[in-house]
Design a protein around this motif. Structure first.
Motif, short mmCIF file in Angstrom:
data_model
loop_
_atom_site.label_atom_id
_atom_site.label_comp_id
_atom_site.label_asym_id
_atom_site.label_seq_id
_atom_site.Cartn_x
_atom_site.Cartn_y
_atom_site.Cartn_z
N SER A 406 0.84 -1.21 0.00
CA SER A 406 0.00 0.00 0.00
C SER A 406 0.87 1.25 0.00
O SER A 406 1.84 1.34 0.77
N ASN A 407 0.52 2.20 -0.85
CA ASN A 407 1.19 3.50 -0.87
C ASN A 407 0.38 4.46 0.00
O ASN A 407 -0.55 5.10 -0.46
N THR A 408 0.74 4.53 1.26
CA THR A 408 -0.03 5.31 2.23
C THR A 408 0.42 6.77 2.22
O THR A 408 1.55 7.10 1.84
N GLU A 409 -0.47 7.63 2.68
CA GLU A 409 -0.18 9.06 2.75
C GLU A 409 0.31 9.43 4.14
O GLU A 409 -0.08 8.80 5.14
N LEU A 410 1.13 10.45 4.21
CA LEU A 410 1.60 10.95 5.50
C LEU A 410 0.49 11.78 6.15
O LEU A 410 -0.20 12.54 5.46
N PRO A 411 0.30 11.66 7.45
CA PRO A 411 -0.74 12.43 8.13
C PRO A 411 -0.36 13.91 8.22
O PRO A 411 0.78 14.25 8.54
N ILE A 412 -1.31 14.75 7.94
CA ILE A 412 -1.11 16.21 8.03
C ILE A 412 -2.16 16.77 8.99
O ILE A 412 -3.36 16.59 8.79
N HIS A 413 -1.72 17.47 10.04
CA HIS A 413 -2.66 17.94 11.05
C HIS A 413 -2.90 19.46 11.01
O HIS A 413 -3.88 19.94 11.57
N ASN A 414 -2.01 20.20 10.37
CA ASN A 414 -2.20 21.66 10.22
C ASN A 414 -2.53 22.32 11.56
O ASN A 414 -3.55 23.02 11.70
N LEU A 415 -1.68 22.10 12.54
CA LEU A 415 -1.90 22.70 13.85
C LEU A 415 -1.65 24.20 13.81
O LEU A 415 -0.72 24.68 13.17
N LYS A 416 -2.51 24.95 14.50
CA LYS A 416 -2.27 26.38 14.67
C LYS A 416 -1.15 26.58 15.69
O LYS A 416 -0.75 25.64 16.38
#
Length: 533
Positions: A406-416
């Protein structure tokens, strides 16, 4: 990965100790530096009582919350470099015979730089290199995980990345290798195995029709996170809880409570009183039932029941305590009694007979579900393994009959700037939502539960000192959720990460935020901010 056996799965510690004594190596991956992960003192052994215990973890990788995919990709990328040089790090024979997508995975890994992945996971590179050197030489690898990996928006992706590593190393379908989801309560395993699920299986429905003579629902139902909005909106009007502490266990506590209160009827089938019994529908019933440790006696004979453990083994179990009343019924008897009362005999299933005759119930189960044939006999003694396609290297149900990389995506949280990622945890004196005491000895907490574990540099940034009192807020879709009066505790946790106990922090978790595909609440990566109380 994503678990702390010392607190969450204490029985597992002895298995890990045995692994070490047999020459095995243990890599622990966790955001918290947990005492139970590092050393283990077995109170059942004299050496454990007199000495400082056994060193469990050989390599500890303190990953940032929800950056397991980044860490695993970096490990795989470094292993790929070694394999390119020697040709014997990956199991190429296994990959060729059983898998699909290998070249695509390598290209996907090439698209990420080592520096990018290193910064995201937050682990010291020297330690990662030690783990890579160890894994490069091993072919028998088991990856164990618990809710620290699954309770994220990308929980399914986390598990897929674990499987990628195992596939690369050929660590499936042989002793001492494979996936090991560490669940806990027997019901967690057993309910799905016997067909309690919200989606429709045509094969299961056909087997039910053949054995019992009625048509099971052919339309998709709802799981927990979809059932709660259904109750909240008045679409579901009756709630029946078979064990558990629903109101405390579910996310978005106030929303969940209102959902239960909107029901016309709530029924709790319970072994012990709990907080959910105080949050009721317009009409409410509490039906006491036998616990697993209670003797289940019928007509003077003690009955046994069957359970499925974390390793997929079905075995018999009997209680050893005298019930507090001769009138308490077992769960099968209660469920069958409700069905019998509702249908008034106008149904092809002989409900009361099945509820009282467990052997007959198991025989019928064997007629409906693969793996349960002859269960009355096979479950004796140490029990038997349920069918497991991966253990048998049978990937016939997958695309092209191959295991898939599986080619998984990296998690992005965009924290302030003022936001952190919060993970919920449980204490040593706790089992699920049951709180036995206010101590958490491995983490140095005594007589308190409303605590917030925080990195000292984050405390300095917020101008907070040890034992200062704060409130914690989450903000999703413009709605602020808040919990109050938490004591700040400096702890060995990555910068930008926080930890606190559940169910105290469940009100912060929005009901509509859950993992893609699995619908698991995001309890281990909640965006929050803090303020002085």
């Amino acid at each position: 990965m994503g678990q702390n056996p010392g607190t969450n799965h204490p029985r597992m510690l002895s298995a890990l100790e045995k692994c070490k004594s047999n020459g095995g190596k243990i890599i622990s991956i966790n955001p918290l530096h947990e005492a139970g992960l590092i050393r283990f003192r077995n109170p059942q052994e004299i050496s454990g009582m007199l000495l400082n215990g056994h060193g469990l973890t050989d390599i500890f990788l303190q990953v940032k919350i929800n950056q397991d995919v980044a860490l695993l990709k970096l490990i795989e990328k470094k292993l790929a470099v070694k394999d390119k040089a020697s040709g014997n790090v990956f199991d190429h024979e296994f990959i060729e015979k059983y898998t699909e997508g290998y070249e695509s995975l390598l290209a996907h890994l090439e698209a990420h730089s080592e520096q990018e992945l290193l910064e995201m996971c937050g682990v010291e590179e020297k330690l990662i290199d030690e783990a890579v050197a160890l894994l490069a030489k091993k072919s028998k690898i088991i990856i164990c995980w618990a809710m620290g990996l699954t309770q994220h928006k990308n929980g399914v992706e986390n598990i897929k990345e674990c499987v990628n590593l195992l596939l690369l190393k050929g660590s499936l379908g042989k002793p001492g290798a494979g996936t090991c989801p560490v669940r806990g309560h027997s019901n967690v395993q057993g309910d799905r195995t016997v067909g309690i699920m919200h989606y429709v299986s045509k094969d299961l429905n056909a087997a039910i029709k053949k054995t019992f003579g009625f048509d099971a629902p052919a339309h998709e139902g709802v799981d927990v996170v979809k059932a709660i909005p259904a109750m909240y909106e008045g679409k579901a009007k009756i709630f029946i809880g078979l064990g558990g502490n629903f109101a405390s266990a579910a996310s978005d506590t106030e929303y969940t409570a209102k959902a239960l209160q909107n029901c016309d009827l709530t029924v709790q089938i319970s072994t012990k009183l709990n907080r959910s019994h105080l949050i009721t529908g317009k009409t409410a019933l509490i039906l006491p039932t036998l616990g697993r440790s209670d003797k289940d006696i019928k007509d003077g004979e003690q009955r046994h029941f069957t359970v499925e453990n974390s390793m997929g083994i079905v075995h018999q179990s009997k209680g050893f305590l005298d019930p507090i009343s001769d009138d308490i019924k077992s769960e099968p008897e209660i469920v069958a009694g409700i069905a019998s009362a509702y249908f008034k005999g106008n149904h092809p299933v002989k409900w009361k007979l099945l509820g009282s005759d467990y052997n007959l119930l198991r025989e019928k189960l064997g007629e409906v579900i693969a793996g349960f044939k002859d269960m009355n006999t096979k479950s004796k003694g140490s029990g038997y393994y349920l069918p497991n396609n991966v253990r048998d290297l049978d990937f016939s149900k997958l695309p092209n009959q191959k295991a898939q990389f599986s080619n998984t995506e990296l998690p992005i949280h965009n924290l302030k700037e003022n936001e952190y990622l919060l993970m919920s945890i449980r204490s040593h004196d706790q089992f699920n939502t049951t709180i036995y005491g206010l101590n958490d000895r491995y983490r140095g907490i005594h007589n308190e539960r409303r605590v917030l574990f925080m990195n000292e540099s984050d405390m300095a940034r917020e101008n907070l000192n040890k034992m200062d009192v704060v409130n914690i807020m989450s903000n999703y879709d413009g709605q602020e959720r808040k919990v109050y009066q938490f004591l700040v505790i400096p702890y060995h946790i990555p910068k930008g990460n926080l930890a606190a106990y559940f169910p105290e922090t469940n009100p912060l978790i929005p009901i509509h935020e859950y993992a893609d595909k699995s619908n698991t609440p995001i309890s281990k990566s909640v965006r929050v901010s803090v303020e002085r109380a």
